[in-house]
Write a protein that holds these residues in place. Sequence first.
Motif, short mmCIF file in Angstrom:
data_model
loop_
_atom_site.label_atom_id
_atom_site.label_comp_id
_atom_site.label_asym_id
_atom_site.label_seq_id
_atom_site.Cartn_x
_atom_site.Cartn_y
_atom_site.Cartn_z
N ALA A 234 32.31 62.73 49.80
CA ALA A 234 32.62 61.30 49.75
C ALA A 234 33.81 61.04 48.83
O ALA A 234 34.65 60.18 49.11
CB ALA A 234 31.39 60.51 49.29
N ALA A 235 33.87 61.79 47.74
CA ALA A 235 34.98 61.61 46.80
C ALA A 235 36.31 61.96 47.48
O ALA A 235 37.33 61.30 47.28
CB ALA A 235 34.76 62.47 45.56
N TYR A 236 36.27 63.01 48.30
CA TYR A 236 37.49 63.38 49.02
C TYR A 236 37.87 62.29 50.03
O TYR A 236 39.03 61.91 50.14
CB TYR A 236 37.32 64.73 49.72
CG TYR A 236 38.55 65.11 50.50
CD1 TYR A 236 39.74 65.45 49.83
CD2 TYR A 236 38.56 65.08 51.89
CE1 TYR A 236 40.89 65.76 50.54
CE2 TYR A 236 39.71 65.38 52.60
CZ TYR A 236 40.87 65.72 51.92
OH TYR A 236 42.01 66.02 52.62
N ASP B 297 34.26 53.82 51.57
CA ASP B 297 34.28 55.02 50.71
C ASP B 297 34.13 54.66 49.24
O ASP B 297 33.44 55.35 48.48
CB ASP B 297 35.60 55.78 50.90
CG ASP B 297 35.68 56.51 52.25
OD1 ASP B 297 34.62 56.71 52.87
OD2 ASP B 297 36.80 56.86 52.66
N ALA B 298 34.81 53.59 48.84
CA ALA B 298 34.77 53.20 47.43
C ALA B 298 33.33 52.89 47.02
O ALA B 298 32.89 53.21 45.91
CB ALA B 298 35.67 52.00 47.19
N ARG C 3 41.42 60.10 50.18
CA ARG C 3 42.25 60.10 51.38
C ARG C 3 42.45 58.68 51.93
O ARG C 3 43.55 58.30 52.31
CB ARG C 3 41.59 60.98 52.44
CG ARG C 3 42.50 61.94 53.14
CD ARG C 3 41.77 62.61 54.29
NE ARG C 3 41.51 61.67 55.35
CZ ARG C 3 42.38 61.36 56.31
NH1 ARG C 3 43.53 61.96 56.38
NH2 ARG C 3 42.09 60.46 57.22
N SER C 4 41.36 57.92 51.99
CA SER C 4 41.50 56.59 52.58
C SER C 4 42.29 55.67 51.65
O SER C 4 43.08 54.84 52.11
CB SER C 4 40.13 55.99 52.95
OG SER C 4 39.30 55.88 51.82
N ALA C 5 42.10 55.83 50.34
CA ALA C 5 42.89 55.03 49.39
C ALA C 5 44.37 55.37 49.56
O ALA C 5 45.24 54.49 49.55
CB ALA C 5 42.43 55.31 47.96
#
Lengths: 255, 100, 321
Positions: free
Chosen positions: A137-139, A108-109, A143-145
Amino acid sequence: MTSTTRLDPLIEYLLRFGDTALVLGQQLGAWTGHAPILEEDLALTNVALDLVGEARAWLSHAGEREGLERDEDALAFSRGDREFHNVLLVERPNGNFADTLGRQFLFDAWHVLALEQLSASSDGRIAALARKVRKEAAYHARRSADWVVRLGDGTETSKARMQAALAALWPYVGELFEGDDVDAEMVARGIGFDPAALREPWSRGVGAVLAEATLVQPSEGWMQRGGKRGLHSEHLGYLLAEMQSVRRSVPGDLW
Amino acid sequence: MPKNARAVRDWPLWEIFIRSDHGLAHKHVGSLHAADATMALQNARDVYTRRNEGTSIWVVRAADITASVPAERGAFFDPAEDKVYRHPTFFTVPEGVKHL
Amino acid sequence: MYTQMVDVEAAGAASDEQRRFDEKLDRGVTIEPKDWMPEAYRKTLVRQISQHAHSEIVGMLPEGNWITRAPSLERKLILLAKVQDEAGHGLYLYSAAETLGVARDELTEALLSGRAKYSSIFNYPTLTWADVGAIGWLVDGAAIINQIPLTRCSYGPYARAMTRICKEESFHQRQGFDVMVKLCAGTAPQKAMAQDALDRWWWPAVMMFGPPDSASPNSEQSMHWKIKLFSNDELRQRFIDQTAPQADALGLVIPDCELRWNEARGHYDFGAVDWDEFYRVVRGDGPCNRDRLRARVDAWEEGAWVREAALAHAEKRTRRA
């Protein structure tokens, strides 16, 4: 078509983004119904939906530009693994929840940065497409972070699992920032970006999250590569065999 | 009900309020479980806005809500029933007057 | 807890409270979480709502089985969205049950230990892609018939959950029918796949409405409480009347040689249901009971460390603040 016949660089470039989104979406879809808690079934499925949706957009655009009457489904279901151009990171197996979220976080990053670059592409269609998926993608990245922090700074068990996941995934992040002749040509034509330029902002963002998560960034070592040009790990063959099984075993044009 | 080892502590329950596009007030849409407020907001987005239902989300820990007690319903709500002027239909609008 | 409060009250003031409760039922006023209610009403509701929730959760598995193999990217998206909706429906229903004073993890525990029941249909295997179509068309079709009346049931949180669910269900039925339409208009193997799916799913779908009224002892009480609004046989007839012409339209044959339109009754007549099979599957000996439960237990147990970690982190954050 085999991998020895090089595609038009633009088509290959589009397939790289489409295949990467597709393979990751396919993997996340396997979590639906098996997540640690009901809310997470819904959340992971949302990410899968976004990624498969993104894949459709890239692939159908690639098919259009190619002009060989291959639509999104022909590209998704009729190519073998040597013809897939996804990065190796996304074909790492789902493993446990830390493996899946760790993979998602590292991806994602990069995804957000890549889409930002493509939003400025001289190719209007590509720029529009990137702008459309950038918000999703920003969302995902937030979330994953968030999960990396929760698991890293959670219990002893979760910390150990997240740390192990990062160690296992780390050799596959190098490919995200490695340019080749296709990238070079896309940069020259103003369509694409130099992957190496994303390295620094990516490291900064990832480093900050890992610090908050009280996790140690794995040390730099040998980086695996090959996915972008069709040279994959053993995992992709099984993933595609499963994904393509209905279409390959039952004759039919419409589904 | 006795809990065995399998039933580890569940995440707390949150009540979810969503305001849709139409300028209406936040409306209770349901509840969900989350470890904290940040996660409750994220889960609310994923659970309750799958069909673009909302533009703003409030989450409140269910345990923090104080509700009126049904037995007191008379004392609690009856005074408002006297204040009919608070309801727009109380006023008769002269003929020909619009946009009120 | 609320349940104990009810017991105490029930001893002294039952008749007065009961009168007011009955009056509300008669006037069609919904019963809300903090209202007085007979303990048997509460218990029956918890059982009914949680069984329904469990059915949604276990119901994710047979169709989820095909997410990774959906034969087009659009179908993959639709199926992902559909199975996701089922998770959502389970969540809404567990929430409704929680307003009755039970925690979701207690209900989950009842499911995983095998004490709680869920719809028998999900104990049948999905063997081909056409099964995804048949489930949407038949199983979701049957579910809608079952569920629409419940949007008017007497318990407020349940009725509201059902309203939300029914809105989303119609998409489920349509996508399933659309899968069948495409298969039936396709190649011979595609059409054969559709017929095979109908052959296997028809009778389990007919059984979804539960045992015949003559063998359904709790129905009368539930109908008085307005948490069941039509009898099993009424709903079953409605399903068959609605579905038979749809099968005709697809050019598929329903596997019941006694199925025919009865002009005098204004309904379809149909053959005898194998209730032995129904009870066998409910008792745990369907083709997939053990696999389904295993999958849910695995997900819950393998997720325990994740749930625990999230709580531990939330507590650390609170302490630091």
